[in-house]
Design an enzyme around this catalytic site. Structure first.
Site, mmCIF file in Angstrom:
data_model
loop_
_atom_site.group_PDB
_atom_site.id
_atom_site.type_symbol
_atom_site.label_atom_id
_atom_site.label_comp_id
_atom_site.label_asym_id
_atom_site.label_seq_id
_atom_site.Cartn_x
_atom_site.Cartn_y
_atom_site.Cartn_z
ATOM 1 N N TYR A 217 0.858 -1.186 0.000
ATOM 2 C CA TYR A 217 0.000 0.000 0.000
ATOM 3 C C TYR A 217 0.899 1.243 0.000
ATOM 4 O O TYR A 217 1.745 1.412 0.871
ATOM 5 C CB TYR A 217 -0.895 -0.034 1.242
ATOM 6 N N CYS A 218 0.724 2.109 -0.985
ATOM 7 C CA CYS A 218 1.427 3.395 -1.058
ATOM 8 C C CYS A 218 2.947 3.169 -1.041
ATOM 9 O O CYS A 218 3.469 2.449 -1.880
ATOM 10 C CB CYS A 218 0.961 4.313 0.055
ATOM 11 N N VAL A 219 3.667 3.754 -0.076
ATOM 12 C CA VAL A 219 5.123 3.633 -0.059
ATOM 13 C C VAL A 219 5.559 2.185 0.107
ATOM 14 O O VAL A 219 6.617 1.777 -0.400
ATOM 15 C CB VAL A 219 5.726 4.523 1.048
ATOM 16 N N GLY B 8 4.048 -0.226 -1.290
ATOM 17 C CA GLY B 8 3.929 -0.758 -2.641
ATOM 18 C C GLY B 8 5.131 -0.388 -3.482
ATOM 19 O O GLY B 8 5.633 -1.199 -4.273
#
Length: 582
Positions: A315-317, A319
């Site tokens: 998720y986000c960073v 990812g």
């Protein structure tokens, strides 16, 4: 039957003269303050061509247009019976700051509202018409200008907000005292309050999915959730939330929990709960989050359950880091450790990374470094940055409601999570901002190394599910799309309604929003959208179908599939200890 409400009395000539003078001075002050503010911006000082903004001919044209519109507004105010009311733009009409009826029914406040919009529009047009300014500098100026405009809204001041004036009369000023108490409490803790802090508690009504911590390292805790079905998918799921925030964004209330939902679908779910940084983590860098974080957790789950590979979500960073992990495992010949990879609102190519990229200039980086003298960045600074991206909703809304109106804080699980900040290792944070946001090295083959191994995203062939939010202001959809330009394996791109959080945390039971898919081979987000099929509701079932298509094999939910019953003993109940440390 209730008596009909009398229309507001027309202001007298003396009142008109007074308010025309006051509002005229207010307009002039806002325009002058805005020009002074923009002239002081670092981008303005650094750009030799910036004086073009004050080119006499351009200034005269802008000034003439502004005063023409202003005179028309004053004429509508002074002689409403004969004035032709200008059509309101849709954006102004739906502005929630001015939803109270007084802003349209009372002539003075209606004038004030329209005057504010007029000034704001002309200030933004002035920035957009700048010539001889680099695009990045223009974006910085536009962002700062919009922040100034939001701050100067008449809704933010007691004397120009009709609701506040009425509240002062109604409570005999008690609302201002309560608001001052709220403000002083926030100053004391160094963070703006957005939700009732007493309404939620981890393990009581947040992060309630049953599970056990089965591994604890100096960097993370690994939580294994108890199965809810007699059989589970053979391939387990390992979720990597961003360490910029607490993991329970994916395990909010039971109705919103992605983790609980995934368990109920028959997945063996593991989640990494990152440790909030302190001085002992001053030397932690990105390599550590890849090697000692993601790869360590993947190998732990593989060994515990005796499986070749796992499904992974970043998720986000996290990812972004998962993409680097995939490239590193591929370089080592170990790509089979991941059967699939899923990316929630993830960027790997930062060429068009949105408004956050405006915070990575040399001056900002120096300031961040000065705030990280103990080896970590206090999470409150990062929270403030994210709030600034949506200042109107996440800052000024609470100034009005909680400081001026003295309203009670409403319970809201998402805002409670938003305020539950984590600290960041200083070295990792600086390299993340410079290497990725500023220099965009991750998409340059061999430009970055992990543990001495150069990585290349174009070598990644792992089947990947890529989810973006249509209204995401942190990881814009067009930036998330760029993953498809670099990975070379089978890809499924899904565009979800809403933004960075609500676009992800959207359970099927809520029946909210929608998502778009496109089975055709397309080369751009615009092409994807043009031929996309819209499906109402949550994209989660679509993701589950994709997971099942990758590997539908199921096994009995017993033995090591029960938290604490395999080689790893239970260390604590979920949600663990790291999520509670401050």
């Amino acid at each position: 039957m209730a008596e009909p409400t009398a229309p507001p009395a027309a202001p007298s000539l003396q009142e008109l003269q007074h308010w025309t003078g006051v509002l005229g001075r207010a307009q002039q002050m806002m325009m002058e303050a805005g020009i002074d503010m923009m002239a002081q911006l670092p981008a303005a000082k650094a750009a030799p061509a910036f004086p073009a903004m004050f080119d006499p001919a351009q200034a005269m044209r802008a000034g003439a247009a502004f005063w023409t519109d202003t005179l028309e507004l004053w004429q509508r105010f002074l002689d409403p019976a004969h004035a032709v009311r200008a059509e309101e733009s849709p954006e102004h009409a739906r502005d929630r700051r001015f939803r109270a009826p007084q802003w349209r029914e009372d002539p003075v406040f209606d004038f004030l509202r329209q005057s504010y919009f007029l000034i704001a529009d002309h200030m933004v047009k002035g920035v957009d018409s700048l010539e001889g300014v680099e695009p990045r500098q223009k974006e910085q100026i536009r962002f700062a200008t919009q922040g100034f405009i939001d701050a100067m809204s008449p809704t933010n001041f007691p004397a120009t907000n009709p609701e506040v004036i009425e509240k002062i009369v109604e409570t005999r000023g008690e609302n201002l005292l309560k608001g001052l108490q709220n403000m002083l409490a926030d100053i004391a803790k160094g963070q703006m309050t957005q939700s009732d802090t007493s309404a939620f508690e981890l393990g009581r009504n947040l992060a309630m999915t049953p599970g056990k911590v089965v591994r604890r390292t100096p960097l993370y805790e690994l939580i294994h959730y108890a199965p809810a079905t007699k059989q589970v998918f053979e391939t387990p799921l390992v979720i990597f939330p961003p360490w910029i925030n607490r993991f329970y964004i994916l395990d909010l209330t039971a109705e919103k929990s992605f983790i609980r939902w995934a368990v109920e679908q028959g997945l063996s779910v593991f989640v990494v709960s990152w440790r909030s940084a302190d001085a002992s983590m001053k030397d932690v860098v990105w390599d550590d989050y890849v090697e000692r974080g993601q790869i360590d957790a993947i190998d732990t789950v593989r060994e515990l359950l005796g499986v070749e590979g796992v499904h992974a979500i970043g998720y986000c960073v996290a990812g972004t880091t998962l993409a680097a992990t995939l490239a590193l495992l591929t370089a080592r010949g170990e790509a089979d450790k991941l059967k699939t990879a899923t990316f929630f609102t993830t960027q790997v190519d930062f060429a068009e990374a949105g408004e956050l990229s405006l915070f990575v200039g040399d001056e900002q980086l120096k300031m961040i470094d000065s705030l990280s003298s103990d080896g970590y960045l206090d999470g409150r600074y990062m929270a403030t940055t994210f709030n600034l991206l949506r200042g109107r909703d996440l800052i000024w809304n609470y100034v009005t409601n909680n400081y001026l109106l003295g309203a009670d804080y409403a319970p809201f699980d998402l805002l409670h999570w938003n305020a539950d900040v984590t600290n960041l290792p200083a070295k990792w944070h600086q390299s993340y901002l410079t290497d990725l946001y500023r220099d965009n090295k991750l998409v340059m083959p061999g430009a970055m190394q992990i543990a001495g191994t150069p990585i290349d995203l174009s070598t990644v062939k792992t089947p990947s599910y890529i989810q973006a939010g249509r209204e995401d202001h942190i990881a814009p959809a067009h930036s998330v799309w760029k993953i498809t330009d670099h990975f070379t394996g089978p890809l499924r791109f899904v565009l979800a309604g809403s933004g960075h959080i609500a676009g992800v945390v959207n359970p099927p039971s809520a029946n909210k929003y929608q998502y778009w898919t496109n089975e055709a081979k397309v080369s751009s987000l615009a092409e994807f959208v043009a031929g996309a099929t819209e499906t109402k509701g949550s994209w989660w079932p679509d993701w589950l179908q994709w997971i099942e298509a990758a590997d539908a094999t199921r096994v009995a939910a017993r033995g090591a599939r029960i938290p604490g019953k395999g080689k790893l003993q239970a260390l604590a109940d979920a949600p663990g200890e790291y999520v509670k440390t401050r």
